[in-house]
Structures are given as C-alpha cells and as structure tokens.
Write a protein that holds these residues in place. Structure first.
Motif, PDB file in Angstrom:
ATOM      1  N   ASN A 116       0.828  -1.209   0.000  1.00  9.34           N
ATOM      2  CA  ASN A 116       0.000   0.000   0.000  1.00  9.34           C
ATOM      3  C   ASN A 116       0.865   1.264   0.000  1.00  9.34           C
ATOM      4  OD1 ASN A 116      -2.353  -1.531   0.023  1.00  9.34           O
ATOM      5  ND2 ASN A 116      -2.526  -1.488   2.257  1.00  9.34           N
ATOM      6  N   ASN A 117       1.926   1.236   0.808  1.00  8.66           N
ATOM      7  CA  ASN A 117       2.841   2.387   0.845  1.00  8.66           C
ATOM      8  C   ASN A 117       3.526   2.584  -0.499  1.00  8.66           C
ATOM      9  OD1 ASN A 117       2.300   3.015   3.528  1.00  8.66           O
ATOM     10  ND2 ASN A 117       3.960   1.744   4.308  1.00  8.66           N
ATOM     11  N   PHE A 118       3.875   1.472  -1.136  1.00 10.97           N
ATOM     12  CA  PHE A 118       4.511   1.550  -2.451  1.00 10.97           C
ATOM     13  C   PHE A 118       3.590   2.233  -3.461  1.00 10.97           C
ATOM     14  CE2 PHE A 118       5.012  -0.420  -6.675  1.00 10.97           C
ATOM     15  CZ  PHE A 118       6.305  -0.021  -6.963  1.00 10.97           C
ATOM     16  N   LYS A 119       2.341   1.816  -3.464  1.00 14.84           N
ATOM     17  CA  LYS A 119       1.382   2.398  -4.409  1.00 14.84           C
ATOM     18  C   LYS A 119       1.124   3.868  -4.102  1.00 14.84           C
ATOM     19  CE  LYS A 119      -3.308   1.858  -6.204  1.00 14.84           C
ATOM     20  NZ  LYS A 119      -4.589   1.107  -6.109  1.00 14.84           N
ATOM     21  N   ASN A 120       0.882   4.167  -2.818  1.00 21.76           N
ATOM     22  CA  ASN A 120       0.567   5.540  -2.424  1.00 21.76           C
ATOM     23  C   ASN A 120       1.742   6.485  -2.693  1.00 21.76           C
ATOM     24  OD1 ASN A 120      -1.164   7.551  -0.895  1.00 21.76           O
ATOM     25  ND2 ASN A 120       0.637   7.519   0.426  1.00 21.76           N
ATOM     26  N   ASN A 121       2.928   6.084  -2.277  1.00 25.75           N
ATOM     27  CA  ASN A 121       4.093   6.957  -2.445  1.00 25.75           C
ATOM     28  C   ASN A 121       4.505   7.090  -3.914  1.00 25.75           C
ATOM     29  OD1 ASN A 121       4.352   7.519   0.307  1.00 25.75           O
ATOM     30  ND2 ASN A 121       5.546   5.678   0.668  1.00 25.75           N
ATOM     31  N   SER A 122       4.244   6.060  -4.706  1.00 26.93           N
ATOM     32  CA  SER A 122       4.512   6.171  -6.140  1.00 26.93           C
ATOM     33  C   SER A 122       3.619   7.243  -6.760  1.00 26.93           C
ATOM     34  CB  SER A 122       4.277   4.832  -6.838  1.00 26.93           C
ATOM     35  OG  SER A 122       5.185   3.858  -6.387  1.00 26.93           O
ATOM     36  N   GLU A 123       2.371   7.278  -6.323  1.00 26.48           N
ATOM     37  CA  GLU A 123       1.457   8.316  -6.821  1.00 26.48           C
ATOM     38  C   GLU A 123       1.915   9.705  -6.374  1.00 26.48           C
ATOM     39  OE1 GLU A 123      -2.228   7.010  -5.229  1.00 26.48           O
ATOM     40  OE2 GLU A 123      -2.564   5.469  -6.763  1.00 26.48           O
ATOM     41  N   LEU A 124       2.429   9.793  -5.145  1.00 27.93           N
ATOM     42  CA  LEU A 124       2.942  11.081  -4.658  1.00 27.93           C
ATOM     43  C   LEU A 124       4.169  11.522  -5.451  1.00 27.93           C
ATOM     44  CD1 LEU A 124       2.600  10.624  -0.777  1.00 27.93           C
ATOM     45  CD2 LEU A 124       1.155  11.993  -2.288  1.00 27.93           C
ATOM     46  N   LEU A 125       5.003  10.556  -5.834  1.00 25.99           N
ATOM     47  CA  LEU A 125       6.176  10.892  -6.650  1.00 25.99           C
ATOM     48  C   LEU A 125       5.756  11.424  -8.014  1.00 25.99           C
ATOM     49  CD1 LEU A 125       8.582   7.895  -5.858  1.00 25.99           C
ATOM     50  CD2 LEU A 125       8.810  10.258  -5.081  1.00 25.99           C
ATOM     51  N   LEU A 126       4.686  10.833  -8.583  1.00 27.13           N
ATOM     52  CA  LEU A 126       4.175  11.328  -9.863  1.00 27.13           C
ATOM     53  C   LEU A 126       3.661  12.763  -9.718  1.00 27.13           C
ATOM     54  CD1 LEU A 126       2.254   8.191 -11.199  1.00 27.13           C
ATOM     55  CD2 LEU A 126       4.319   9.203 -12.166  1.00 27.13           C
ATOM     56  N   LEU A 127       2.986  13.029  -8.604  1.00 31.18           N
ATOM     57  CA  LEU A 127       2.512  14.393  -8.344  1.00 31.18           C
ATOM     58  C   LEU A 127       3.689  15.356  -8.192  1.00 31.18           C
ATOM     59  CD1 LEU A 127      -0.432  13.766  -5.833  1.00 31.18           C
ATOM     60  CD2 LEU A 127      -0.603  14.586  -8.183  1.00 31.18           C
ATOM     61  N   GLN A 128       4.748  14.887  -7.539  1.00 32.66           N
ATOM     62  CA  GLN A 128       5.936  15.732  -7.367  1.00 32.66           C
ATOM     63  C   GLN A 128       6.562  16.074  -8.710  1.00 32.66           C
ATOM     64  OE1 GLN A 128       9.449  13.927  -5.659  1.00 32.66           O
ATOM     65  NE2 GLN A 128       9.869  15.746  -4.420  1.00 32.66           N
ATOM     66  N   ILE A 129       6.624  15.075  -9.605  1.00 28.87           N
ATOM     67  CA  ILE A 129       7.175  15.318 -10.938  1.00 28.87           C
ATOM     68  C   ILE A 129       6.320  16.328 -11.694  1.00 28.87           C
ATOM     69  CG2 ILE A 129       7.647  14.246 -13.172  1.00 28.87           C
ATOM     70  CD1 ILE A 129       8.333  11.665 -11.655  1.00 28.87           C
ATOM     71  N   GLU A 130       5.001  16.154 -11.603  1.00 29.22           N
ATOM     72  CA  GLU A 130       4.096  17.080 -12.283  1.00 29.22           C
ATOM     73  C   GLU A 130       4.232  18.496 -11.732  1.00 29.22           C
ATOM     74  OE1 GLU A 130       1.456  18.480 -14.969  1.00 29.22           O
ATOM     75  OE2 GLU A 130       2.274  16.436 -14.905  1.00 29.22           O
ATOM     76  N   LYS A 131       4.329  18.604 -10.410  1.00 28.80           N
ATOM     77  CA  LYS A 131       4.479  19.925  -9.787  1.00 28.80           C
ATOM     78  C   LYS A 131       5.794  20.574 -10.199  1.00 28.80           C
ATOM     79  CE  LYS A 131       4.450  22.368  -5.364  1.00 28.80           C
ATOM     80  NZ  LYS A 131       5.655  23.152  -5.675  1.00 28.80           N
ATOM     81  N   ALA A 132       6.873  19.771 -10.244  1.00 29.84           N
ATOM     82  CA  ALA A 132       8.176  20.312 -10.645  1.00 29.84           C
ATOM     83  C   ALA A 132       8.124  20.827 -12.076  1.00 29.84           C
ATOM     84  CB  ALA A 132       9.252  19.236 -10.497  1.00 29.84           C
ATOM     85  N   TRP A 133       7.377  20.135 -12.938  1.00 26.41           N
ATOM     86  CA  TRP A 133       7.241  20.588 -14.323  1.00 26.41           C
ATOM     87  C   TRP A 133       6.474  21.907 -14.390  1.00 26.41           C
ATOM     88  CZ3 TRP A 133       8.981  20.867 -18.904  1.00 26.41           C
ATOM     89  CH2 TRP A 133       8.166  21.198 -19.987  1.00 26.41           C
ATOM     90  N   GLN A 134       5.385  21.993 -13.633  1.00 26.51           N
ATOM     91  CA  GLN A 134       4.615  23.235 -13.605  1.00 26.51           C
ATOM     92  C   GLN A 134       5.431  24.383 -13.016  1.00 26.51           C
ATOM     93  OE1 GLN A 134       0.889  22.478 -11.604  1.00 26.51           O
ATOM     94  NE2 GLN A 134       0.201  21.006 -13.131  1.00 26.51           N
ATOM     95  N   ASP A 135       6.191  24.091 -11.954  1.00 31.72           N
ATOM     96  CA  ASP A 135       7.044  25.124 -11.355  1.00 31.72           C
ATOM     97  C   ASP A 135       8.085  25.626 -12.350  1.00 31.72           C
ATOM     98  OD1 ASP A 135       5.669  24.895  -8.997  1.00 31.72           O
ATOM     99  OD2 ASP A 135       7.177  23.653  -7.991  1.00 31.72           O
ATOM    100  N   LEU A 136       8.635  24.704 -13.153  1.00 42.71           N
ATOM    101  CA  LEU A 136       9.636  25.094 -14.152  1.00 42.71           C
ATOM    102  C   LEU A 136       9.012  26.020 -15.189  1.00 42.71           C
ATOM    103  CD1 LEU A 136      12.480  24.794 -15.359  1.00 42.71           C
ATOM    104  CD2 LEU A 136      11.650  22.773 -16.573  1.00 42.71           C
TER     105      LEU A 136
END
Length: 448
Positions: free
Chosen positions: A356-376
């Motif tokens: 469950n942690n693997f799935k949840n944190n993987s989704e959070l990592l995807l959100l982090q990547i998306e946010k970093a792209w928007q911030d750029l």
C-alpha cells in the motif's frame, strides 16, 4: 616622468597580485567539493561501508560453526561415591572341580570409593548447518538488499547536496548581480545629486529636490550595506557546505544565463518515475518485508545439521583419553507452531502495508514530478515577464531622464523611474536564479 611610470607599474603589479590571489569557483567545482567534504556525504559513504560489513557477516553463516571449551576442577571430595558391600569371597584353590562348591573363603570388608575428585575435560566442535528453513539464504539476501538500500540512500544524499549547492551558489551569484545593480543605481543618484545641487545653486529647483535625492541616496546606501552583509553570510554558509575555509576574495565564475526552453527538458512522468531513487527504495522496502516473512517462516521449519567433535578427558589419576565422533542433529519446533501462525499472519499484514505504501508513495512521486514541471514553466514565464518589465522600466527611465533634462518632469518622477528600474532589474535577477534552480529540481525528480 620616470617616477610616474614607476608608480603606474607598482599599481599594475598590485592589481595583478590581487587578481591572482583570488580563488575562482565554478559551479561544477563547487559540486565536487561538496560531495567530497560535506559531512552528510561522508556519513552516507560510511553507511554503505557498514552495510557491506553486515553482508559479509551474513555470508559467514554458510560455513561451519566452530566452538571450543574446557573445564577443569579440583573438589574437596569426589563428585561420586561408590559403596561396596563387604563379605566372604570364594578363593580358587587350583582345582577346577571345586569352582562350583568352594571350600575356602577370604573376608572382604565393606568400603566406599570416591571418584572424580579432580579432572579435566576439553572439546572442540564443528557444526555445519544442512537445513535452516532457508533463514541463511534469505538472511544473506536481506543483507545484500540492505547494501543496495544504503547505496540508493547515498544517491539521494548526493542529489540533496547537489541541489543545495546549486541553490546557495546561484543565491550568491544573484546577490552579486544585485550588488552591481545597486552600485549603478548609486552612481546614477550621485550624478543626479550633483545636477540637482547645481540647479539649486542656480535657483532652478527648490532645496526640497536636493533633500529628496539625498534621502534616496541614504536609503540606497543602507540597502547596499545590507546586501553586502547578506552576501558575506551566504558565502560563509556556502563555504561551510562545500567544506572549504571562507575567503572574502572568493569569486563565483558562473553567470545567470537562460538559453533553453523548458520543453527541451520534458520527459514523460511515468517513464521518469522508474528512474527515481525513491521509487527503487519503495521497491526495496516491499522486497525486504517479503524476505523477513520468509525468514520468520523458516524459524518454524525443521532444522538439521551435522557435526564433528574431538574430546579430551582425564579424571583423578587415570590416564588421559581422547576420542572423536561424528553426529547429526534434527530439531522440530512443534510448540512454536501455534504462536508462529499468528506471527506469520502479522508478517502477511506488514507485506500488505508495504504494498500500500509503495502504491501511495509512487502516486505522490508522480505528483511531485508534475508539480516540478509546472514550477519550471511558471519560473520561465516569470523570467519572460521580468525581462519585459525591465525593458519597459529602462524605456520609462530614459523618457523621464530626457523629460527632466528638458524641465518637463520633476526630480520625484526621475527618482521613481530610477527606483522602478532597479526593482525590475532585481526581479529579473531573482527570476533567472529561480528558473535555474527549478530546472535542476525538475531534472532530479525525473531521475536525471
């Protein structure tokens, strides 16, 4: 004439000596120094070395377990007493016929024999595990996994150090850029002050205009002092971070330049996710829980081993004895199966938690990547806006300067235009530094 040339030569030599005395740092050099000298980086490397020792220690469980021991004693009396009853003992008279019906006897009195009053026992054993429920195999896999995790954490530490190095480096460069801007602003005010004072002496302007310029100049000088102090503190913190002594003459060579569009760095976030160190760590955490479950299950399986032993014994006044033997052992933890069933159920739950942690944190990592792209992208837009604002402020200043020279606008208008120009220049400097840091952040969160 010769004397003047001599002084010019001295000044030139002094300037050159100051130039060569300066220590120049590029961004790449700073990164290398940070990775070599930073305390976190050093500790991270030590963690890898420690995990390697654990892996090597786990590997020794494949080999026989050799042990040796001994025991020597001297007691007040023998450890065992043998009581012998007295009585008549038949005596053999040499005639075989009389063996069944002896006619002669010898009296033997009762007595007690004490043995093992002193002795020495020594042994050496070698036991080779044959089957341990897979605990040795899975224990070695878990130790190897621990080494992999340490190396991944070291990569994360390096990324953190490199990002912080860039942030601090560009902060100092931006402060130096602001220093150059405020110096130019100060020069403009000084020239304006001379013009206004001349105009005041000529009766063209009021004294209030002179005071306005002086007040603005005092404000700029105060800000300049704050900026210099901030730059010094930032440089000191940077030197501590990369592990070198602070030097006031330190020169930061790289400049704030933006040449590439954000689109040139774009990658698909799902592909980038698998390159993330954090994603690999999440996979390792699931694997670690599975291995621990296998090790726990092995505790409730039969255990088998074979061994050899060599022993040395000597009791009282008897001769010493040595002998060897080969043996095998099998143990079945029957009474542990009941509690073991619940412990295995607990392990199964922990495996599910890890998934469950693997799935949840993987989704959070995807959100982090998306946010970093928007911030750029936002940082690049801010850079373009700041660049446009600076161009407009330069044009506005030029118009106000010409108007002031022609007597159309006031000193206040010119001062306002100057302040706006400095503000937009500082905003552009901040936007450049922010874009470069956001670019580095995006590259890191996409595994590059």
């Amino acid at each position: 004439m010769k004397k003047i040339n001599f002084y010019i030569l001295l000044i030139t030599l002094f300037s050159l000596s100051q130039l060569f005395a300066q220590k120049v740092l590029t961004l790449e050099e700073s990164k290398q120094l940070a990775l070599q000298n930073n305390a976190k980086s050093k500790n991270s490397k030590l963690e890898i070395e420690a995990s390697r020792k654990i892996r090597k220690s786990a590997f020794t469980n494949y080999f026989p377990n050799v042990s040796a021991g001994g025991f020597k004693w001297s007691a007040e009396k023998g450890l065992f007493d043998i009581d012998m009853q007295g009585g008549n003992l038949p005596v053999y008279d040499g005639n075989p016929v009389n063996l069944q019906n002896p006619t002669q006897f010898a009296y033997f009195p009762s007595s007690t024999i004490s043995i093992w009053k002193k002795g020495t026992i020594g042994y050496i054993n070698a036991i080779q595990p044959i089957f341990t429920g897979g605990r040795i195999i899975y224990g070695n896999k878990l130790a190897s996994l621990g080494e992999d995790v340490s190396e991944l954490k070291d990569k994360m530490t390096e990324d953190e150090i490199l990002l912080k190095t860039e942030e601090q480096y560009w902060l100092i460069v931006s402060l130096e850029e602001k220093s150059r801007t405020i110096n130019k602003y100060e020069e403009l005010l000084n020239r304006l002050l001379l013009q206004v004072e001349d105009a005041y002496k000529s009766g063209i302007v009021m004294k209030n205009d002179v005071l306005k310029v002086k007040l603005k100049l005092s404000e700029v000088q105060l800000n300049k002092s704050k900026l210099e102090n901030g730059r010094k503190l930032a440089a000191m913190a940077f030197c501590q971070h990369i592990g070198i002594s602070y030097d006031s003459s330190l020169v930061f060579k790289d400049e704030l330049e933006i040449s590439d569009l954000p689109q040139s760095y774009f990658v698909d976030k799902n592909e980038a996710l698998k390159k993330r160190v954090e994603y690999s760590l999440l996979e390792k955490s699931v694997e670690a829980e599975e291995l621990q479950t296998k090790i726990k299950r092995g505790e409730y399986l039969p255990q088998a081993a074979i061994g050899i032993s060599e022993m040395y014994m000597k009791f009282d006044e008897s001769k010493k004895r040595t002998f060897g033997m080969v043996f095998g052992t099998v143990s079945v933890p029957i009474s542990g199966w009941w509690s073991g069933s619940y412990e295995l159920q607990e392990r199964s739950i922990k495996e599910e938690i890890a998934e469950n942690n693997f799935k949840n944190n993987s989704e959070l990592l995807l959100l982090q990547i998306e946010k970093a792209w928007q911030d750029l992208n936002d940082a690049y837009k801010q850079y373009l806006l700041s660049k446009e604002s600076k161009s407009q402020a330069e044009e506005n200043f030029k118009v106000n300067e010409d108007s002031y020279k022609n007597g159309i606008s006031t000193v206040s208008d010119l001062l306002e235009a100057q302040a706006l120009l400095q503000q937009t220049q500082d905003q552009l400097t901040e936007a450049k530094a922010n874009y470069i840091v956001k670019k580095t952040t995006y590259l890191q969160v996409t595994g590059r």
